[in-house]
Each structure stands twice: as structure tokens, then as C-alpha cells.
Design a protein around this motif. Structure first.
Motif, PDB file in Angstrom:
ATOM      1  N   ASP A  14       7.927   3.831   2.404  1.00  0.00           N
ATOM      2  CA  ASP A  14       6.757   3.873   3.278  1.00  0.00           C
ATOM      3  C   ASP A  14       6.851   5.123   4.124  1.00  0.00           C
ATOM      4  N   TYR A  55       2.529   4.228   0.836  1.00  0.00           N
ATOM      5  CA  TYR A  55       3.732   4.032   0.064  1.00  0.00           C
ATOM      6  C   TYR A  55       3.805   5.120  -1.005  1.00  0.00           C
ATOM      7  N   SER A 104      -0.600   0.924  -0.127  1.00  0.00           N
ATOM      8  CA  SER A 104       0.397  -0.097   0.212  1.00  0.00           C
ATOM      9  C   SER A 104       1.271  -0.372  -1.003  1.00  0.00           C
TER      10      SER A 104
END
Lengths: 88, 88
Positions: free
Chosen positions: A36, A2, A68
Motif C-alpha cells: 500500500d 495498492y 485497493s
């Protein structure tokens, strides 16, 4: 992974940079994008950005990356600029 | 906690916002700041920002926060704007 991407580049090159970043990430504010992205696509994006940027004119690009988005919390105060935020 | 703060506000209010954010965080690019901050101080910062911002003029502030900077990796391409980066 991310990422949050922010750029600060000369006005003449902003259009190109915006178009490039939009191909890979979601625009959230002025010169800020998030999303992402795979490592390979991030490398592509960076290579593309380097072709647009003029370092001698102090163009700058900062990328924060996290494994993430669960490690990151986002808080927006004021106007929400991007329609894509609805899907996050 | 570790935060990344980006604002997009009217030119007339940029000076005040810059000064406020510098009190709490390190400036890294244009309208982007980062740093370690306690929750209490972050609330203070947000309250201060809300006083400066004019929502009717589309001012916007985004804060990404993470429990620790160990979840975030920072990559700078091009010119490094902030002298404080040397200490990170």
C-alpha cells in the motif's frame, strides 16, 4: 493505493534499487515488490528510481496499481521469499 | 480473469518456464507476464509450472489475479520490453 512493482535493471544498480524499493514497499520475490502506498510516496519512489535507472542500458520498471488490494488475489507456488508476507 | 505472473527459478529451468508462460500470457519484462486467461487455462498453466519447478531449489511463482484489467493500471518507466504491449 495498492501497487505491484517489478524491475529489470543492470546488476551494478540492483543494490541501490532494492534499497530504494524496500523503503516504500514489501519485497516479495527477486525483483518484485508490493504494498500500500500513497500517490505522493509513489511519485517519490518513481523519481528515486529514475535517478538510479539507466535507460540507455535498457533498465525497466513496471508498476501495476489498483485502488485497493481487494481487487487482487495473490497465489504463491513454491518458496515464499519474504517474511513480511506473514503480515499481509 | 486478468493475471500478472512473476517467477524466480533456477537458470536451468528458465527456458522451459518461459516457453510455458508464453503459451498462456504475454511477456512484459524479464520474468514477468500478464494477460487475460480463463480459470481453466490458469490451472493448466500452474500444473505445467509445478512440473518444471523444483521447490527444493527455492523456485518460486507468484500469480496476482483480478477479475478484470480495469482494476489495474500499468505504468512503464524505461525500456518497454515486449512488442505485445503495443496491442494492449
Amino acid at each position: 493505493m495498492y501497487v505491484i512493482l517489478v524491475y529489470d535493471i543492470g546488476e551494478k544498480r540492483v543494490g541501490k534499487m532494492l534499497k530504494l524499493c524496500r523503503k516504500y514497499l514489501s519485497w516479495i520475490q527477486n525483483s518484485v515488490f508490493e504494498g500500500d502506498i500513497t500517490e505522493v510516496r509513489l511519485k517519490e519512489l518513481i523519481l528515486g528510481a529514475e535517478k538510479i535507472m539507466k535507460k540507455e542500458e535498457d533498465d525497466s520498471l513496471i508498476i501495476f496499481s489498483s485502488r485497493s488490494d481487494k481487487f487482487l488475489e495473490k497465489q504463491i507456488i513454491g518458496k515464499e521469499r519474504s517474511s513480511t508476507d506473514n503480515f499481509l
